[in-house]
Design an enzyme around this catalytic site. Structure first.
Site, PDB file in Angstrom:
ATOM      1  N   ASP A 186     -32.189  24.405 -15.256  1.00 19.72           N
ATOM      2  CA  ASP A 186     -33.641  24.329 -15.401  1.00 19.72           C
ATOM      3  C   ASP A 186     -34.002  24.206 -16.878  1.00 19.72           C
ATOM      4  O   ASP A 186     -33.464  24.927 -17.725  1.00 19.72           O
ATOM      5  CB  ASP A 186     -34.259  25.606 -14.808  1.00 19.72           C
ATOM      6  CG  ASP A 186     -35.766  25.585 -14.831  1.00 19.72           C
ATOM      7  OD1 ASP A 186     -36.361  24.725 -14.154  1.00 19.72           O
ATOM      8  OD2 ASP A 186     -36.356  26.434 -15.532  1.00 19.72           O
TER       9      ASP A 186
ATOM     10  N   GLU B 121     -31.996  19.242 -16.064  1.00 21.18           N
ATOM     11  CA  GLU B 121     -33.412  18.886 -16.089  1.00 21.18           C
ATOM     12  C   GLU B 121     -33.721  18.642 -17.560  1.00 21.18           C
ATOM     13  O   GLU B 121     -33.989  19.590 -18.315  1.00 21.18           O
ATOM     14  CB  GLU B 121     -34.279  19.999 -15.515  1.00 21.18           C
ATOM     15  CG  GLU B 121     -35.751  19.615 -15.435  1.00 21.18           C
ATOM     16  CD  GLU B 121     -36.633  20.749 -14.940  1.00 21.18           C
ATOM     17  OE1 GLU B 121     -37.633  20.485 -14.243  1.00 21.18           O
ATOM     18  OE2 GLU B 121     -36.339  21.925 -15.260  1.00 21.18           O
TER      19      GLU B 121
END
Length: 1087
Positions: free
Chosen positions: A454, A529
Site C-alpha cells: 500500500d 501501489e
C-alpha cells in the site's frame, strides 16, 4: 459518546504522570497471588543521573547449533549467565539473554524464553507479563526491570526466563524522555505509563471477538493500563513448546507464473459475514475456507487479502451522525502489529482457544487455498501505523523509539506522506531490517505467495536521521545538542544523515533493493501501489530491480473507464495500448515531459519491462464498485456522516441515463451491457487482471465510493444475490475468467508484435485513432493459425463490422455483451445446453459466412477463428446471394434491423396503452453455481439452490403450454424460446408468404420479440408470425443442402415447409438489412 482514540490524545497526554523506574522499584499489587513480583537486579543507580550507554565486552562464542525451527535458537555462553533478577511463581531466576533474534524465542538447549527489544533512546526497560484476566482488568501481573549494564547489548535490551509459564502474555514498559516535558529533546516520546507491544510479536490479544468493547475502566488513572474502551491494553502471546506444530502436509508456495494469475481482491470478514453465506463461522478465516470452492469455480487462482495484520477495528468507533450505526475501521489499513494475524478474524480465538490458535487457523486457510491452486497475496501497509500523529495513542513504535521508527521533522513533527498522520521511516536501517524480517517471516511461517504494498512510493523516500546522544564523560549527564540532535542541512532541513532531504524520493531506495534481492523472497510476488498521498506517482518507473516488481496500473483503470463510456479524447489509442499490457507505460523508456519522477530519479527504471509489470484493474476496494460505476455520475457518501466531503471526486463514471436505482428498462439493460464491457476490457487485456470482491455478481454500495467505516451489507459479499444471479452476470464472469485462463494468447510475458495483433475498424485493417473514435477492434493470433476477433463499440450507434478473412477459416461467435444471458456467452453449462449453444452460433452463420457481424451500441464481441466447415456454410452463402437479388415485397420487412436486434437485445418495455408482457423468466434456478460441472470448466460450489430442471422434455412440454396461452413459466430461457417458437410455428408459412408478396403482411408491433431465449408468448404474439421465423434457430441450423423449391431451391428433407419458409424470411431480412446499412454508409447507393 465519541470514543475515537486519536481525537482524545490531548486529554490522555494531560493525565500522563512520569514515574521514575529503577531496578528496585516496587510495583502496584495485583495478579493471582495479589502481589506483583518485581525482580531486583544490580544495585540501583541514582535516579538523578541518567545512565550512559553501557558497553559489552566481546568474547569468543560457541558455534551456533542450527535448527529447522525458526523460533528456536542455540544457547551462547555469555547470554546464559544469571542476570540477577530472582525467580517468581511464573518463572525461574532470570538469565542475561541474547540480543538476537529480536522478539520472543525459545532457547533450543534449555527451553527458556529469550526476550530482545530494540530501543536506542530508552533509559529504563521492564518486561511486563500478564495473565489474560489481569490484561482484561488493565493491570500487569509481573514486571521485571532489566539491568542496563547486564541486559543490554548496544541498543538491544534482552533477558532470558527459564521455566516460564507459556500461557502468559507480555509487553514492555519503556522509560525515557518525552518532548512535551523535555523541550530540548524533540522527537522523544517515551511514556512509562504505557505498556507497549513488541514489534516482533507473533500473536496479539486485547479482545477476542470482532467489535467487542474493552472493559469500562478508569483509564488515565495511575496503574490503569489501556487508553479507553476502544483501545484496551494489548499484549503479545509467548512462544510455546507445548503448542503442537502446524501440519503443512508438504505445502509450499505455489509460484504460479505471474502472467497466468487472475487476482481476486477480498476482505476476510466481508467475504462471509453476511448471513446468506451459510458458513458456521462467518467473518473468519475458517468461514473463508468454507467458500474457497466458489472462488475456484469462478476461475480465481490468486486472492489478495485486504490487511490481515493485527489492527483495531474500533479505531474510529463513533456514532455516524443522523444514523444508528457506528464507524468501524473495516478495511484495516492501520496496522498495530506486523507479525501478528488479525486475531478477531479468528473463530478459534472467539471460541476461547489459546491466542496462538489464530495463527494455525490462518495457516489452514493458506493451505486450503494452495490445495485449490489459489495463491495468497497479502495487502501490507508499511507506510504508516495505527499510532497516528502526536495526538494518537502510544501502542508500540512511538514508545519504543519514536525517532527511529517514524519520519520526523527537526521539531519532532510527523511527516505525513501517508495521509494518516505519520510515515514509517522505511529506509532507516533498523526499520528497513524490521520490514524485511516481516516479509521473510510471512513467507516462511505462513507460506504466502506475495505482497501488495500500500502506498509503496513511501518505501522509496529518504528517512530522517538523528545524531546519537552525547554524554559528559565525568558526570554521565546528557549533553545538549544542536537542533536537538536532528541532522539537518545548512538550510535547517531534516536529512537522512547523508545530505539527502528527508522524504526525497531515492533513485536507489535501500529497502526496495533489499526486498528485491533477498534470497528468501526470490520467488515471492511483489506488487507496488506506486504512488502516495503527497503527489509522488511512480507508475511505470517504480524501482523494480530487473523486473522484480509489478505495479497497480491506475492509468489502465482511467483509460478503460473513459473509453468504455464513450468519452471524446485520446482514449481509443490509449485503450488499444492498455489491451496490449500498457507498453506505452512499461516498455517505453522515454518519459512524458510531465512525468517528474521518470525524468529525474526514476529515469533508470523507465521502460524495459513486459506486460506482467501491469496489474490491471477497473475497480478496487476504495472507489465505485463495477455496478455503481455504471449507475452513478457522482459519489453518494452521505452514509459516512461526513457531508459527502470524503471520497474521490473524479470517478470517470456514467449512470447510463439515470442516477442510482432505475425502473427504466433501457437504462438497466445498458448498465448490464456496460458492466460486461468493463469486465471484457479487464479480462481480455494482457497483463495481470484483478477483480474486486462482489463485482463478479454486480454488488452495489449505493454510490458510496469510500466505505472504509461500514461493517454492514455495503461491504459484505451478498451470497443470496450471487446465487440468484438474475441477469446472468456471475455466469458471464465465471466463463470469461475461465476463458482467459484457457487462452495462452492472453497470458503474455512479452508484448504483441505486428505478427500477433492487427487492428481494424468497420473494415479490416482500417483502425480509427482519432479523438472521436468509439471503435477499437483487433485480431489476436494464437500462433497456430487460429485466434480471436475482438471489437469494442462504445458509440451510441450500431455497427456492421466486416471481419478479416483468414483463408480456410470462419469466425465463430463466443461472446456478445449486447445479448442477454445466457446468450451473452455461448459456452455450454447448466444454463445453456451444448445443442442450444451450437444452434445460436449457427443462427449467426449468415453473417459470419460472409465475414460480417452486427454489433449493438456499447457492445463488445469476441469471435473465435475456426476451420471452416463447408457443409454448414455453403447453403447460407448461396441462399443469401439468391435472396439478395429476389423481388422485394412492397411492404417490406416491418423492421429491417429486426434480425440483428432480436438476437442481441432484451425485452423492451410495453408501449403506452399496450398490455405489459409476462415477466421475464427467472435466471436463478439455472445458475451455474448450483449446477454440475461443465466439460469446459469445473463448477464447484458451496451454496446449492434447488436443482435447476429435473427433466428437459417435461419442462419443455409444460412451458410450451404456458407460452401458447401468452405467458411463460420457465427458469430456462432456452426452453422458453423454444416454446414461444412452437406456439407460433403454425402461421410461419403465412408470414413468409406475406414477406414474398403473396399475402397480407402481419401488423408490425413496436415491441420486438426477444429472440435471446428470454422471449415470452405475449411479445411473440405482438410481433406476429415474423417473430416465430426469427426464433426458429433449428430451421436455419439444419438447412444443409441446396434445393429448388422457392427461389430456385428445394427444401432439404430435414426442413418442413414451415421451417423452410421461416428460413427464407430470415434470409430476406438479412439482405434488406445489408442493403439499408450500405445506403447509410454510402449515400450514392440510395434508391
Amino acid at each position: 459518546m465519541l470514543l475515537q482514540g486519536p481525537g482524545l490524545g490531548a486529554k490522555c497526554s494531560a493525565r500522563r504522570k512520569r514515574q521514575g523506574l529503577s531496578s528496585g522499584r516496587e510495583c502496584v499489587s495485583g495478579g493471582p497471588a495479589h502481589a506483583h513480583v518485581t525482580a531486583t537486579g544490580r544495585a540501583a543507580r541514582p535516579a538523578s543521573r541518567p545512565l550512559a550507554p553501557p558497553r559489552v565486552v566481546s568474547i569468543d562464542l560457541e558455534t551456533p547449533v542450527l535448527t529447522s525451527n525458526p523460533a528456536v535458537v542455540s544457547t551462547k555462553k555469555l547470554f546464559f549467565e544469571p542476570s540477577g533478577q530472582p525467580g517468581s511463581p511464573f518463572h525461574g531466576p532470570a538469565l542475561t539473554g541474547r540480543p538476537e533474534p529480536l522478539g520472543a524465542s525459545i532457547d533450543a538447549d534449555s527451553g527458556a524464553i529469550n526476550f530482545a527489544i530494540f530501543s536506542s533512546t530508552a533509559s529504563t526497560v521492564s518486561l511486563v507479563l500478564f495473565t489474560e484476566s489481569d490484561l482484561a482488568a488493565g493491570r500487569s501481573t509481573l514486571e521485571i526491570p532489566l539491568d542496563p549494564y547486564v541486559n543490554r547489548t548496544g541498543d538491544v535490551w534482552h533477558v532470558m526466563l527459564p521455566s516460564l509459564q507459556d500461557d502468559l502474555l507480555y509487553g514492555y514498559r519503556m522509560g525515557g524522555l518525552h518532548q512535551e516535558k523535555d523541550k530540548d529533546y524533540p522527537g522523544m516520546r517515551h511514556d512509562e505509563t504505557r505498556v507497549v507491544l513488541d514489534p516482533y510479536a507473533e500473536a496479539v490479544l486485547n479482545r477476542r471477538r470482532w467489535g467487542q468493547m474493552g472493559p469500562n475502566l478508569p483509564y488515565g488513572e495511575p496503574g490503569v493500563l489501556g487508553v479507553m474502551p476502544t483501545w484496551p491494553q494489548a499484549a503479545a502471546a509467548l512462544p510455546s513448546l507445548s503448542h503442537p506444530p502446524f501440519d503443512w502436509e508438504g505445502d509450499r508456495p505455489l509460484n504460479l507464473p505471474m502472467e497466468s494469475i487472475v487476482i481476486y481482491e477480498a476482505h476476510v470478514r466481508g467475504f462471509t459475514a453476511h448471513p446468506s453465506s451459510g458458513v458456521a463461522k462467518p467473518g473468519t478465516y475458517a468461514g473463508m475456507i468454507e467458500k474457497l470452492d466458489y472462488l475456484q469455480s469462478l476461475g480465481i487462482n490468486a486472492i489478495e487479502l485486504l490487511p490481515i495484520f493485527e489492527f483495531n477495528e474500533l479505531e474510529y468507533y463513533s456514532q455516524i451522525p443522523g444514523t444508528d450505526e457506528y464507524r468501524f475501521n473495516f478495511w484495516g489499513y492501520s496496522t498495530v502489529s506486523y507479525l501478528s494475524p488479525m486475531g478477531r478474524y479468528s473463530a478459534a480465538l472467539a471460541d476461547g482457544r489459546p491466542v496462538r490458535a489464530a495463527r494455525d487457523e490462518l495457516k489452514q486457510l493458506v493451505k486450503e487455498c494452495h490445495k485449490r491452486g489459489i495463491e495468497v497475496i497479502l495487502d501490507v501497509v508499511f507506510n504508516h501505523t495505527a499510532e497516528g500523529n502526536e495526538r494518537g495513542p502510544t501502542i508500540s513504535f512511538r514508545g519504543l523509539d519514536n525517532r527511529v521508527y517514524y519520519m520526523l521533522a527537526p521539531g519532532g513533527e510527523y511527516y505525513n506522506y501517508s495521509g494518516c498522520g505519520n510515515t514509517l521511516n522505511c529506509n532507516q536501517p533498523v526499520v528497513r531490517k524490521f520490514i524485511l524480517d516481516c516479509l521473510r517471516y510471512w513467507v516462511t511461517e505462513y507460506h504466502v505467495d506475495g505482497f501488495r504494498f500500500d502506498l509503496a512510493s513511501i518505501l522509496t523516500r529518504a528517512h530522517s536521521a538523528w545524531a546519537p546522544q552525547q554524554y559528559d564523560e565525568v558526570t554521565g549527564e546528557r549533553v545538549a545538542m544542536s537542533s536537538g540532535g536532528a541532522i539537518v542541512s545548512a538550510e535547517g532541513i531534516m536529512t537522512d544523515g547523508a545530505g539527502v532531504p528527508t522524504g526525497y524520493p531515492l533513485a536507489d531506495p535501500p529497502l526496495v533493493e533489499a526486498i528485491s534481492e533477498d534470497p528468501v523472497l526470490r520467488d515471492t510476488k511483489m506488487i507496488a501501489e506506486a504512488w502516495d498521498c503527497d503527489g509522488l506517482n511512480q507508475v511505470g518507473a517504480f524501482p523494480h530491480y530487473g523486473g522484480r516488481w509489478s505495479e497497480w496500473n491506475g492509468k489502465f483503470r482511467d483509460v478503460v473507464r473513459n473509453f468504455v463510456k464513450g468519452t471524446d479524447g485520446p482514449w481509443a489509442g490509449d485503450f488499444a495500448s492498455a489491451v496490449c499490457g500498457s507498453p506505452n507505460i512499461y516498455a517505453n523508456n522515454q518519459p512524458h515531459e510531465t512525468d517528474w519522477w521518470a525524468n529525474n530519479g526514476g529515469r533508470q527504471w523507465k521502460g524495459g519491462r513486459g506486460p506482467t509489470a501491469s496489474v490491471n484493474f477497473v475497480t478496487a476496494h476504495d472507489g465505485f464498485t463495477l455496478a455503481d460505476l455504471v449507475a452513478y455520475n457522482n459519489k453518494h457518501n452521505e452514509a459516512n456522516g461526513e457531508g459527502n466531503r470524503d471520497g474521490e471526486q473524479h470517478n470517470n463514471s456514467w449512470n447510463c441515463g439515470e442516477e442510482g436505482p432505475s425502473g427504466r428498462w433501457d437504462v438497466n439493460r445498458l448498465r448490464q451491457r456496460q458492466m460486461r464491457n468493463l469486465a471484457c476490457s479487464l479480462l481480455l487485456a494482457c497483463g495481470v487482471p484483478m477483480v474486486t470482491m462482489g463485482d463478479e455478481y454486480g454488488h452495489s454500495k449505493a454510490g458510496n465510493n469510500n466505505t472504509y467505516c461500514h461493517d454492514s451489507d455495503l461491504n459484505y459479499l451478498r451470497w443470496d444475490q450471487a446465487a440468484a444471479d438474475p441477469n446472468g452476470f456471475l455466469r458471464f464472469m465465471r466463463l470469461l475468467i475461465n476463458f482467459r485462463r484457457a487462452t495462452p494468447a492472453l497470458q503474455r510475458t512479452t508484448y504483441v508484435t505486428d505478427r500477433d495483433i492487427q487492428w481494424h475498424g468497420e473494415l479490416p485493417n482500417t483502425p480509427d485513432w482519432t479523438e472521436q473514435s468509439r471503435l477499437v477492434a483487433f485480431t489476436l493470433s494464437d500462433g497456430q493459425g487460429g485466434g480471436l476477433y475482438v471489437a469494442f463499440n462504445t458509440s451510441h450507434q450500431p455497427r456492421l463490422l466486416k471481419l478479416p478473412a483468414w483463408g480456410g477459416r470462419t469466425w465463430s461467435p463466443l461472446l456478445d455483451t449486447g445479448k442477454v444471458a445466457p446468450y451473452d456467452f455461448l459456452a455450454p453449462d447448466a444454463a445453456l445446453s451444448p445443442e442450444d449453444a451450437a444452434a445460436a452460433r449457427r443462427s449467426l452463420a449468415m453473417w459470419t459466412a460472409d465475414h460480417t457481424y452486427p454489433v449493438l451500441p456499447w457492445t463488445c464481441v469476441v469471435l473465435v477463428s475456426q476451420l471452416e466447415d463447408p457443409s454448414s456454410t455453403a447453403m447460407i452463402k448461396r441462399s443469401a446471394s439468391s435472396s439478395a437479388g429476389a423481388p422485394r415485397s412492397a411492404s417490406g420487412p416491418a423492421n429491417p434491423m429486426t434480425w440483428a436486434s432480436n438476437l442481441i437485445s432484451s425485452q423492451p418495455p410495453p408501449m403506452p396503452g399496450q398490455r405489459s408482457p409476462a415477466p421475464a423468466p427467472s435466471y436463478a434456478s439455472a445458475s451455474p453455481i448450483a449446477a454440475a460441472a461443465s466439460p469446459t470448466m469445473r463448477a464447484a460450489t458451496t451454496f446449492d439452490p434447488p436443482a435447476a430442471a429435473a427433466s428437459k422434455p417435461a419442462a419443455a412440454a409444460s412451458s410450451g403450454a404456458a407460452a401458447a396461452n401468452g405467458r411463460s413459466s420457465h427458469s430456462n430461457p432456452v426452453v422458453a424460446a423454444a416454446a414461444a417458437a412452437a406456439a407460433a410455428a403454425k402461421s410461419a408459412a403465412a408470414a413468409a408468404a406475406a414477406a414474398a408478396g403473396r399475402g397480407p403482411a402481419p401488423a408490425a408491433s413496436p415491441a420486438h420479440a426477444n429472440g435471446n431465449g428470454n422471449g415470452n408468448a405475449a411479445a411473440a404474439a405482438a410481433e406476429g408470425k415474423r417473430a416465430s421465423a426469427r426464433l426458429n434457430w433449428r430451421a436455419i441450423a439444419e438447412a444443409e443442402e441446396p434445393s429448388a423449391d422457392h427461389a430456385g431451391h428445394k427444401a432439404p428433407p430435414s426442413l418442413t415447409a414451415e421451417e423452410a419458409a421461416a428460413l427464407e424470411l430470415a434470409l430476406r431480412e438479412n439482405a434488406e438489412l445489408r442493403r439499408r446499412l450500405q445506403q447509410k454508409k454510402d449515400p450514392r447507393h440510395r434508391a
